[in-house]
Design a protein around this motif. Structure first.
Motif, PDB file in Angstrom:
ATOM      1  N   VAL A 185      -8.252  14.849  10.906  1.00  0.00           N
ATOM      2  CA  VAL A 185      -7.587  15.911  10.798  1.00  0.00           C
ATOM      3  C   VAL A 185      -6.088  15.909  10.512  1.00  0.00           C
ATOM      4  O   VAL A 185      -5.427  16.783   9.792  1.00  0.00           O
ATOM      5  CB  VAL A 185      -8.166  17.218  11.269  1.00  0.00           C
ATOM      6  N   GLY A 186      -5.595  14.996  11.402  1.00  0.00           N
ATOM      7  CA  GLY A 186      -4.089  14.918  11.387  1.00  0.00           C
ATOM      8  C   GLY A 186      -3.421  15.699  12.469  1.00  0.00           C
ATOM      9  O   GLY A 186      -3.974  15.721  13.452  1.00  0.00           O
ATOM     10  N   PHE A 187      -2.270  16.649  12.247  1.00  0.00           N
ATOM     11  CA  PHE A 187      -1.971  17.449  13.023  1.00  0.00           C
ATOM     12  C   PHE A 187      -0.974  16.582  14.225  1.00  0.00           C
ATOM     13  O   PHE A 187      -0.920  15.377  14.037  1.00  0.00           O
ATOM     14  CB  PHE A 187      -2.924  18.472  13.696  1.00  0.00           C
ATOM     15  N   LYS A 188      -0.240  17.426  15.045  1.00  0.00           N
ATOM     16  CA  LYS A 188       0.445  16.526  16.036  1.00  0.00           C
ATOM     17  C   LYS A 188      -0.379  15.979  17.053  1.00  0.00           C
ATOM     18  O   LYS A 188      -1.130  16.945  17.765  1.00  0.00           O
ATOM     19  CB  LYS A 188       1.529  17.413  16.457  1.00  0.00           C
ATOM     20  N   GLN A 189      -0.698  14.798  17.186  1.00  0.00           N
ATOM     21  CA  GLN A 189      -1.698  14.179  17.968  1.00  0.00           C
ATOM     22  C   GLN A 189      -0.898  13.573  19.418  1.00  0.00           C
ATOM     23  O   GLN A 189      -0.008  12.909  18.961  1.00  0.00           O
ATOM     24  CB  GLN A 189      -2.462  13.474  17.377  1.00  0.00           C
ATOM     25  N   ASP A 190      -1.309  13.644  20.498  1.00  0.00           N
ATOM     26  CA  ASP A 190      -0.596  12.957  21.616  1.00  0.00           C
ATOM     27  C   ASP A 190      -2.101  12.498  22.382  1.00  0.00           C
ATOM     28  O   ASP A 190      -2.999  12.865  22.410  1.00  0.00           O
ATOM     29  CB  ASP A 190       0.177  13.762  22.359  1.00  0.00           C
ATOM     30  N   PHE A 191      -1.628  11.951  23.722  1.00  0.00           N
ATOM     31  CA  PHE A 191      -2.790  11.539  24.404  1.00  0.00           C
ATOM     32  C   PHE A 191      -2.088  11.677  26.141  1.00  0.00           C
ATOM     33  O   PHE A 191      -1.115  11.404  26.306  1.00  0.00           O
ATOM     34  CB  PHE A 191      -3.395  10.229  24.325  1.00  0.00           C
ATOM     35  N   VAL A 192      -3.379  11.689  26.798  1.00  0.00           N
ATOM     36  CA  VAL A 192      -2.948  11.596  28.406  1.00  0.00           C
ATOM     37  C   VAL A 192      -4.052  10.533  28.738  1.00  0.00           C
ATOM     38  O   VAL A 192      -5.093  10.196  28.101  1.00  0.00           O
ATOM     39  CB  VAL A 192      -3.250  13.008  29.221  1.00  0.00           C
ATOM     40  N   MET A 193      -3.854   9.926  30.067  1.00  0.00           N
ATOM     41  CA  MET A 193      -4.821   8.807  30.509  1.00  0.00           C
ATOM     42  C   MET A 193      -5.444   9.606  31.715  1.00  0.00           C
ATOM     43  O   MET A 193      -5.061  10.362  32.399  1.00  0.00           O
ATOM     44  CB  MET A 193      -4.128   7.770  30.891  1.00  0.00           C
ATOM     45  N   TYR A 194      -6.821   9.140  31.985  1.00  0.00           N
ATOM     46  CA  TYR A 194      -7.705   9.369  33.265  1.00  0.00           C
ATOM     47  C   TYR A 194      -8.436   8.315  33.751  1.00  0.00           C
ATOM     48  O   TYR A 194      -8.705   7.324  32.917  1.00  0.00           O
ATOM     49  CB  TYR A 194      -8.586  10.704  32.802  1.00  0.00           C
ATOM     50  N   ASP A 195      -8.683   8.399  34.814  1.00  0.00           N
ATOM     51  CA  ASP A 195      -9.618   7.476  35.536  1.00  0.00           C
ATOM     52  C   ASP A 195     -11.044   8.098  35.219  1.00  0.00           C
ATOM     53  O   ASP A 195     -11.489   8.909  35.672  1.00  0.00           O
ATOM     54  CB  ASP A 195      -9.502   7.101  36.863  1.00  0.00           C
ATOM     55  N   MET A 196     -12.125   7.290  34.511  1.00  0.00           N
ATOM     56  CA  MET A 196     -13.409   7.683  34.252  1.00  0.00           C
ATOM     57  C   MET A 196     -14.157   7.456  35.385  1.00  0.00           C
ATOM     58  O   MET A 196     -14.152   6.444  36.029  1.00  0.00           O
ATOM     59  CB  MET A 196     -13.948   6.995  32.965  1.00  0.00           C
ATOM     60  N   HIS A 197     -14.873   8.383  35.709  1.00  0.00           N
ATOM     61  CA  HIS A 197     -15.924   8.337  37.103  1.00  0.00           C
ATOM     62  C   HIS A 197     -17.218   7.730  36.665  1.00  0.00           C
ATOM     63  O   HIS A 197     -17.628   8.004  35.557  1.00  0.00           O
ATOM     64  CB  HIS A 197     -15.917   9.417  37.680  1.00  0.00           C
ATOM     65  N   VAL A 198     -17.844   7.428  37.490  1.00  0.00           N
ATOM     66  CA  VAL A 198     -19.356   7.222  37.173  1.00  0.00           C
ATOM     67  C   VAL A 198     -20.180   8.811  37.012  1.00  0.00           C
ATOM     68  O   VAL A 198     -19.612   9.553  37.853  1.00  0.00           O
ATOM     69  CB  VAL A 198     -20.076   6.282  38.296  1.00  0.00           C
ATOM     70  N   ARG A 199     -21.370   8.592  36.317  1.00  0.00           N
ATOM     71  CA  ARG A 199     -21.952   9.831  36.175  1.00  0.00           C
ATOM     72  C   ARG A 199     -22.492  10.354  37.139  1.00  0.00           C
ATOM     73  O   ARG A 199     -22.526   9.838  38.529  1.00  0.00           O
ATOM     74  CB  ARG A 199     -23.366   9.474  35.479  1.00  0.00           C
ATOM     75  N   ASN A 200     -22.262  11.620  37.613  1.00  0.00           N
ATOM     76  CA  ASN A 200     -22.461  12.508  38.754  1.00  0.00           C
ATOM     77  C   ASN A 200     -23.994  12.417  39.173  1.00  0.00           C
ATOM     78  O   ASN A 200     -24.310  12.102  40.081  1.00  0.00           O
ATOM     79  CB  ASN A 200     -22.016  14.026  38.497  1.00  0.00           C
ATOM     80  N   SER A 201     -25.003  12.452  38.135  1.00  0.00           N
ATOM     81  CA  SER A 201     -26.356  12.493  38.440  1.00  0.00           C
ATOM     82  C   SER A 201     -26.947  11.929  37.112  1.00  0.00           C
ATOM     83  O   SER A 201     -26.486  12.298  35.913  1.00  0.00           O
ATOM     84  CB  SER A 201     -26.813  13.731  38.905  1.00  0.00           C
ATOM     85  N   GLY A 202     -28.080  11.337  37.061  1.00  0.00           N
ATOM     86  CA  GLY A 202     -28.934  11.011  35.981  1.00  0.00           C
ATOM     87  C   GLY A 202     -28.224   9.968  35.326  1.00  0.00           C
ATOM     88  O   GLY A 202     -27.509   9.070  35.686  1.00  0.00           O
ATOM     89  N   THR A 203     -28.843   9.506  34.178  1.00  0.00           N
ATOM     90  CA  THR A 203     -28.536   8.304  33.217  1.00  0.00           C
ATOM     91  C   THR A 203     -27.879   8.565  32.166  1.00  0.00           C
ATOM     92  O   THR A 203     -28.076   9.932  31.585  1.00  0.00           O
ATOM     93  CB  THR A 203     -29.841   7.273  33.459  1.00  0.00           C
ATOM     94  N   THR A 204     -27.220   7.813  31.421  1.00  0.00           N
ATOM     95  CA  THR A 204     -26.856   8.048  29.961  1.00  0.00           C
ATOM     96  C   THR A 204     -28.211   8.358  28.824  1.00  0.00           C
ATOM     97  O   THR A 204     -29.029   7.754  29.247  1.00  0.00           O
ATOM     98  CB  THR A 204     -25.902   6.872  29.525  1.00  0.00           C
TER      99      THR A 204
END
Ligand code: UDP
Ligand code: MG
Length: 322
Positions: A185-204
């Motif tokens: 879609v465009g517009f003004k885009q930017d990003f931030v970084m984060y550390d992904m965690h393992v799933r809290n409970s259950g499976t993908t």
């Protein structure tokens, strides 16, 4: 004061809903008094729906769109987007792999004037080797075949400004690859970084077969290169055949009549047959998608809404709101 809307697709996440609500509401309370969490129940078969309803009764800022069956995450996200009322929309998963604390940073970027803020994983160590590498190949292919900008930098943990939400609501297509659309879609885009965690409970919920289909969806909904490539493959094969035919004619004239071997004939026939079937299959993929689009069925059906207004949605609701 801006209103923040979270959109969370939920499919069998009973053990994750309460921890998610507690963490997300703490973060949101620190940011603004005006917020809502729109949970889209994507046909869960466990206790998720009952839990969501009891949360809604306790805290009316939790709103629920109960879909009539499992439509898949992409459509669940689209449904959520149709119902938001905030100035800022944030899409995230319910399994706490997307830490709610990152929202604060995303909002900061929004205040700086960004209209789309993606949150990217710093590393994908929480996932297995095979998944990491196949996904790398997929995003490389996607970037190469399509005009989605910053292809290796898309994701579905992201913040969207109201303007982007209105733009996205205009999309009628059934074959949806949401993170591609967010970038498209465009517009003004930017990003931030984060550390992904393992799933809290259950499976993908994403088996390899489902991921494979998701990858095909991504490529076919943004690129027609797989269709066009067969013209070139055909040209190359025709050219090679012409050269080979010339060689055969010269050989026959110079060396007398030669009966070519059975093996080369078989290889030739099978090879061309295989190529034709692959190209037919790819054409079939696109025709299947055209078929789905022209039927123009509703994108999703809502069984019931909790704390939401029907008027906001384009779609039919099969029973009244609560
Ligand atoms: N999800 C959904 N419908 C589906 C599959 C998944 O709404 O058919 C939701 C799920 O509840 C979760 C999010 O999509 O909130 C991401 O799913 P998951 O964690 O299984 O995917 P992964 O993190 O492995 O990519
Ligand atoms: Mg997950």
């Amino acid at each position: 004061m801006s209103k923040i809307s979270l959109v969370v697709p939920i499919y069998n996440e009973a053990e994750n809903i309460t921890p998610f609500y507690e963490r997300a509401s703490k973060v949101l309370d620190g940011l603004t008094p005006q917020w809502e969490i729109i949970c889209v129940n994507d046909g869960s078969q466990d206790g998720s729906m009952a839990l969501l309803v009891s949360l809604h009764q306790k805290d009316p800022r939790i709103k629920v769109v109960d879909l009539s069956r499992n439509f898949g995450k992409e459509i669940a996200l689209s449904a959520g987007i149709d119902y938001v009322s905030g100035d800022i929309l944030i899409t995230m998963d319910a399994d706490l792999q997307h830490p709610p604390e990152v929202i604060t940073e995303m909002i900061k970027k929004w205040h700086e004037g960004c209209e789309i803020v993606f949150a990217f994983r710093r590393s994908r160590k929480a996932e297995g080797w095979v998944k990491r590498h196949t996904s790398k190949v997929f995003y490389w292919l996607l970037g190469w075949l399509t005009d989605i900008p910053s292809h290796n930098r898309i994701g579905d943990f992201c913040l969207l400004d109201r303007r982007v939400v209105e733009a996205l609501k205009q999309f009628q297509e059934h074959n949806r690859f949401m993170k591609g659309l967010f970038a498209w879609v465009g517009f003004k885009q930017d990003f931030v970084m984060y550390d992904m965690h393992v799933r809290n409970s259950g499976t993908t919920k994403w088996s390899y077969w489902r991921l494979w289909n998701f990858a095909i969806e991504g490529i076919t909904s943004f690129s027609s290169v797989p269709l066009r490539v067969w013209t070139y493959v055909g040209c190359c094969i025709a050219l090679i055949s012409l050269i080979y035919a010339t060689v055969l004619v010269i050989q026959t004239i110079a060396l007398g009549i030669d009966v070519p071997g059975y093996a080369s004939l078989m290889v030739g026939i099978l090879f061309i047959g295989g190529i034709q079937l692959i190209s037919l299959g790819i054409i079939g993929e696109y025709i299947g998608r055209i078929y789905r689009e022209v039927k123009s069925r509703p994108l999703y059906l809502v069984k019931r809404l909790y704390g939401l207004n029907t008027a906001r949605s384009k779609e039919t609701v099969t029973s009244p709101t609560e």
